[in-house]
Design a protein around this motif. Structure first.
Motif, mmCIF file in Angstrom:
data_model
loop_
_atom_site.group_PDB
_atom_site.id
_atom_site.type_symbol
_atom_site.label_atom_id
_atom_site.label_comp_id
_atom_site.label_asym_id
_atom_site.label_seq_id
_atom_site.Cartn_x
_atom_site.Cartn_y
_atom_site.Cartn_z
ATOM 1 N N ALA A 1 -8.574 7.680 -3.300
ATOM 2 C CA ALA A 1 -7.959 6.483 -2.716
ATOM 3 C C ALA A 1 -6.579 6.187 -3.273
ATOM 4 O O ALA A 1 -5.954 5.211 -2.876
ATOM 5 C CB ALA A 1 -8.863 5.282 -2.958
ATOM 6 N N VAL A 2 -6.090 7.035 -4.188
ATOM 7 C CA VAL A 2 -4.810 6.739 -4.830
ATOM 8 C C VAL A 2 -3.872 7.945 -4.777
ATOM 9 O O VAL A 2 -4.304 9.086 -4.569
ATOM 10 C CB VAL A 2 -4.995 6.304 -6.304
ATOM 11 N N TRP A 3 -2.623 7.696 -4.987
ATOM 12 C CA TRP A 3 -1.582 8.715 -4.984
ATOM 13 C C TRP A 3 -1.687 9.561 -6.257
ATOM 14 O O TRP A 3 -2.150 9.055 -7.290
ATOM 15 C CB TRP A 3 -0.221 8.003 -4.886
ATOM 16 N N PRO A 4 -1.317 10.819 -6.215
ATOM 17 C CA PRO A 4 -1.489 11.684 -7.394
ATOM 18 C C PRO A 4 -0.846 11.140 -8.673
ATOM 19 O O PRO A 4 -1.408 11.320 -9.771
ATOM 20 C CB PRO A 4 -0.832 13.003 -6.957
ATOM 21 N N THR A 5 0.282 10.487 -8.577
ATOM 22 C CA THR A 5 0.935 9.950 -9.786
ATOM 23 C C THR A 5 0.041 8.952 -10.515
ATOM 24 O O THR A 5 0.136 8.805 -11.735
ATOM 25 C CB THR A 5 2.256 9.255 -9.426
ATOM 26 N N VAL A 6 -0.810 8.254 -9.768
ATOM 27 C CA VAL A 6 -1.702 7.272 -10.391
ATOM 28 C C VAL A 6 -2.613 7.954 -11.409
ATOM 29 O O VAL A 6 -2.914 7.399 -12.469
ATOM 30 C CB VAL A 6 -2.539 6.538 -9.315
ATOM 31 N N SER B 1 -14.764 12.869 -14.942
ATOM 32 C CA SER B 1 -15.013 11.627 -14.206
ATOM 33 C C SER B 1 -15.298 11.874 -12.727
ATOM 34 O O SER B 1 -16.012 11.108 -12.103
ATOM 35 C CB SER B 1 -13.811 10.690 -14.324
ATOM 36 N N ASP B 2 -14.686 12.930 -12.158
ATOM 37 C CA ASP B 2 -14.806 13.167 -10.710
ATOM 38 C C ASP B 2 -14.391 11.900 -9.943
ATOM 39 O O ASP B 2 -14.960 11.567 -8.901
ATOM 40 C CB ASP B 2 -16.250 13.549 -10.373
ATOM 41 N N VAL B 3 -13.388 11.214 -10.460
ATOM 42 C CA VAL B 3 -13.031 9.894 -9.939
ATOM 43 C C VAL B 3 -12.390 9.977 -8.550
ATOM 44 O O VAL B 3 -11.571 10.855 -8.303
ATOM 45 C CB VAL B 3 -12.083 9.167 -10.928
ATOM 46 N N HIS B 4 -12.768 9.069 -7.673
ATOM 47 C CA HIS B 4 -12.153 8.946 -6.349
ATOM 48 C C HIS B 4 -11.349 7.653 -6.182
ATOM 49 O O HIS B 4 -10.232 7.694 -5.709
ATOM 50 C CB HIS B 4 -13.217 9.084 -5.260
ATOM 51 N N PRO B 5 -11.877 6.479 -6.543
ATOM 52 C CA PRO B 5 -11.051 5.263 -6.488
ATOM 53 C C PRO B 5 -10.142 5.196 -7.730
ATOM 54 O O PRO B 5 -10.096 6.155 -8.507
ATOM 55 C CB PRO B 5 -12.089 4.134 -6.525
ATOM 56 N N ALA C 1 0.707 2.192 -4.367
ATOM 57 C CA ALA C 1 0.134 3.436 -4.888
ATOM 58 C C ALA C 1 -1.261 3.715 -4.359
ATOM 59 O O ALA C 1 -1.860 4.723 -4.719
ATOM 60 C CB ALA C 1 0.082 3.373 -6.411
ATOM 61 N N VAL C 2 -1.783 2.826 -3.510
ATOM 62 C CA VAL C 2 -3.170 2.996 -3.053
ATOM 63 C C VAL C 2 -3.261 2.920 -1.528
ATOM 64 O O VAL C 2 -2.374 2.400 -0.855
ATOM 65 C CB VAL C 2 -4.100 1.921 -3.671
ATOM 66 N N TRP C 3 -4.344 3.400 -1.007
ATOM 67 C CA TRP C 3 -4.607 3.426 0.418
ATOM 68 C C TRP C 3 -4.937 1.990 0.891
ATOM 69 O O TRP C 3 -5.473 1.190 0.102
ATOM 70 C CB TRP C 3 -5.764 4.388 0.677
ATOM 71 N N PRO C 4 -4.620 1.638 2.117
ATOM 72 C CA PRO C 4 -4.840 0.249 2.571
ATOM 73 C C PRO C 4 -6.261 -0.269 2.392
ATOM 74 O O PRO C 4 -6.469 -1.438 2.061
ATOM 75 C CB PRO C 4 -4.458 0.316 4.057
ATOM 76 N N THR D 1 0.851 -1.193 0.000
ATOM 77 C CA THR D 1 0.000 0.000 0.000
ATOM 78 C C THR D 1 0.888 1.244 0.000
ATOM 79 O O THR D 1 2.119 1.139 0.028
ATOM 80 C CB THR D 1 -0.914 0.061 1.250
ATOM 81 N N LEU D 2 0.237 2.377 0.004
ATOM 82 C CA LEU D 2 0.959 3.639 0.032
ATOM 83 C C LEU D 2 1.870 3.762 1.251
ATOM 84 O O LEU D 2 2.823 4.555 1.229
ATOM 85 C CB LEU D 2 -0.064 4.778 0.044
#
Lengths: 346, 346, 346, 346
Positions: free
Chosen positions: B64-69, B222-226, A64-67, A58-59
């Protein structure tokens, strides 16, 4: 008066959306339904075939993602068990994070409870191959004491915490899969209990044979760092370990692992103990004799078979004709060791 | 002497893997290749059809993801432009994070450069609908000053920084899509420049008409969160805005947006200015007359058409027979306003 | 008064169908749209890349479908040309049929005209390998005179009718692909003009080299007997021959074949003359230099590439980094002969 | 000495194929494996859920394929029963064919035996709607006597032969689905025993209600004319009738049909008797209570559910939370009549 309407699904809604004057919002049915897709596998000797990914990041280390994402993914992928194995030694996002080594477990736990996923507290030791390579410490109580200078100390901490220890990707990174002295020593001392036969995209044939020779549990794990759907091609199921447990509890899982009742599954290949493989195959197979001496053979599991009679996918049936009906089935994608594939008589 | 070998791809490799005694590792071809899949769209008046997702979230707010994603995803999805629009007001992971409001941009920037993605510095204001709702501030210099108590102050900060402001999901969360007074005022004052016609899974028909009436740019986002692949069903392309720009630079993108040269694309639906839609459709269509008076009509773009002559997917051709050859094409999934779909003569 | 409606596509229609009391019929959008899916390939030297399946069977010999089906399939598969090559010697359905050897062409012709498919009158000679094996006689005037006792007579009939003759699946049925004396003789005499490098599921590497050494046109053909979608896995494109012709007419096609301007395409593998392969690859590739010395490489054709830089599918782009930017591209799935794959400098 | 090999599946084989000098033939794994894909459905009251397509056409009337193809298709589609229902009155290929009305059954029979498919001898009467429309005569002994001038005579021939008679697509071709007098009369006289609720792409809601009111068996059938895979979109399962039979024999199938123990299945919609629908749904559902009062609901059948809790596909599980756990399940795609969908308490 009767009204007659002819509808074409898509056109109807699109034109409705476009032309109706009193519609504030049209929701399109394009989101994934976030449901769980079950992996159908047979019980063996009355034991449940629980599915585990025992190696994810995880991050909090270099993922790259939250747990919580790892739990949602496990739910959707039909898994029962996840071990959160962030690196002790490698945490590139530390400049933006404030956390200790237990954080990924603690963050994921409430989601795991909500999703009914069994969560194993764990961590990954990350050293050079000559110092023991990468070891996952599973079923620990506290990850922080593993932040040691010497690998030896971490291995002994695992003993202290009663951990179950897996040797990860034994042929990485140099593509040489040898039974190196330091890991051999820990195996002999009973401090390493399992080895990854499959990791991410890689298969280590020798590791299957080591399981037989040294009483190790065969493991298949994703070692995923990005989102799981970003890692694999569409339609590919991630590697997972089948753990044959009496109940769906962490205690029962641990007992099964202690007893080495695991099979490693990866890209429709299955590695493990020959006797267990035979039972597993037989429990998946339905054979129906026909009057002319031929028979129908159905694969009643979600793992594809590659056999001497052809490929039989999940839920598929083939006809084995009369002249082949006496032959044993060679299952080319079931590996009891690195030198042979499985042969079964039904 | 001649050797004859017959190979069946999968079997060959599997059995090779299983039985060869000198193979340390077998790499399976199961990983996604992380290549970029281009979205083929035509130029209009010599302008490039750049593709943008102007509304995405990361772990720095409630994603839920890091900005690079978000950059890697944009690369793979064939996009040219991303705006990093984390909420100013809502940052649930703050307990584990140390960062200011510019972090998601700063973290993503090196990956954007490597991937050749144009990255817009941005943030999202997140208030009740009666206070202006959600507004994206695009092309800003510094996100921190937007952390204001009053929405009015943030809107004026946007003016100070020369931002391009979009009104997000105007019918959310109450499913009423009305032209509410506060947003109407800012639009009149030239402080809001665009509106989301499409957001995530939702279509707001009225918003298309507002674009016509108030000179707003139509936006799809998209307004994507995951992770993006966790959000949509397999095979669904995320919403995106086509920005018709002279060059593939941020300056040129901004000019195009100022000139309202955008079309909003979502689940194979396209909304926007009628004249632009007509040009866009014509630039995608290939018409080939046949001797008997019928013609072949090819969709030379990656956006499916739903027409009075049937569905024509990307890269597909249909035959329009002689008796229909004089009829105009009704394109049910192209929306010049909320009350009609597009009609084109080729 | 404003009305607000929220729709979920599928649910809405299903419940509408179920509960609406005045609906006589609900049409579900489940039928294939019978549109043509184009195969995007580049022109080479201004010549059109026409796509041909020069080897198909129908119910008139040992196929399972009516001749018109072969035209409908070709239309949907994006082909331009079909040769109807029913066996002269093998017609298992004769007990139920009344027809001569021209029937499949005659039955298919009106559909071919309607679908704008170029139809080649043809037949297949079907003998033992030692007698010349299977030969397709293309561009004939009358198939009936080919019903001869000796193969030699049929070959001479082909000369009389000015036929273009292809040697089919040269390694069938014994898996030995040798340049046998009788076919060698006819090739030397100019009576055989082409050879199938690819047939159905099989690749004959030597045949590519024969094309170079004996001035034969490389051919890829399906040799389909059931419905084409019953033969191949979903997503697999059937084998086809690219014929580089000046115009989309049978005359122009024949000229191109006489000049050996063909490439054989099969399961994303392409075999043929090295010079033509290089031109074809270059015409498909878009190279865009970036400031840091790396470049973007786009596959602008519908044939996937397997290269030293990874797999690049149709419509995909990869990044070639600075340190590899000077290296030539090795295209592993383009075969100029049986001993090497293509190397290209862009 | 140890050898280390790293393989990438596709590249390895392709380059092997291209460069190995002693390979005569490379077989590509691109053919469909012609296996049978089972449709998993639950037993109800210990009865087998046999799957039937009771309405298909072949080249012997106006279909495009040979009768054996219908058996191969049924095998692959997981069906148990096929009725060969070629038109008596419409045989457009007669110019090329020599056969009587029993030919399609006789030709298909050996393949049906080999494939273990139950084959019903049948034919379709094909008249104007006002004369009775289209009726399938199933379980006949001889199709030739049905070649009568008057429909009435054919209906009486069906009585003589003890046929089971189905009323086909009752709203075709005028989109009016009314209970017309002539068919009503034959239903009243016990000469028509079933009605198609679903045919090809069409749903006739009223027909479900007629089944309830007049003791008719609900039928779903493809009425296929081209190859089945040419008719439907990829991934769409053809319409089929579930016949709940004691054994997998024609006698048992006929008994079940006489007892009206059928459900009609089409594009994941199921129509039929409410009591049977409830049993069928319950037999497919697995409910697992969790400690917090929520429960897991698994769809253990191959028919997707569209419910008040969301879409649950085959083999999927959703979580029903505590506050919804007492609510009944509304199954929007199960139709006990044309005015309502199913409601179930688990």
């Amino acid at each position: 008066m009767r009204t007659t309407i002819t509808l074409i699904t898509l056109c109807a809604l699109l034109s409705l959306g476009a032309s109706a004057q009193n519609v504030d919002k049209v929701e399109n049915d394009i989101l994934d339904n976030y449901a769980r897709t079950e992996i159908n596998l047979p019980q063996v000797d009355g034991l449940l075939p629980l599915k585990a990914d025992l190696h994810v990041h995880t991050l909090l280390s270099d993922g790259a993602v939250w747990p919580t994402v790892r739990i949602d993914e496990a739910w959707r992928d039909g898994l029962d068990i996840v071990a959160m194995t962030d690196h002790i030694e490698y945490r590139p996002h530390n400049g933006y994070l404030k956390s200790d080594h237990n954080a990924s477990y603690i963050i994921a736990k409430p989601t795991a409870e909500k999703r009914d996923i069994l969560l194993i507290r764990a961590c990954e030791m990350t050293r050079a191959k000559s110092e023991g390579g990468h070891l996952n410490m599973l079923f620990i109580n506290d990850a922080n004491p593993f932040d040691t200078e010497k690998m030896e100390d971490a291995v002994n901490e695992a003993v202290r915490q009663g951990a179950f220890v897996t040797w990860n990707h034994p042929g990485w990174p140099d593509n040489i899969c040898d039974f190196n002295p330091i890991n051999a020593k820990w195996i002999k001392e009973g401090k390493i209990h399992a080895v990854e036969v499959f990791n991410e995209k890689d298969y280590y044939p020798y590791a299957t044979t080591w399981c037989n020779e040294h009483n190790l549990a065969p493991i298949a794990a994703s070692d995923v760092h990005p989102a799981i759907r970003d890692l694999y091609k569409v339609g590919v199921r991630r590697p997972f370990t089948i753990i044959f447990a009496k109940e769906r509890t962490l205690e029962s899982v641990r007992s099964a692992m202690n007893a080495r009742r695991t099979l490693a599954v990866f890209n429709n290949q299955v590695a493990g103990n020959e006797e267990l493989l035979v039972k597993f195959f037989k429990a998946s197979a339905i054979k129906e004799m026909l009057l002319n001496g031929s028979y129908k053979l159905t694969n009643n599991s979600d793992i594809e078979w590659v056999t001497n009679f052809g490929v039989i996918k999940a839920n598929q049936t083939i006809m084995v004709d009369e002249k082949n009906a006496q032959k044993p089935i060679e299952v080319y994608n079931f590996y009891p060791s690195h030198t042979k594939s499985l042969v079964v008589e039904l």
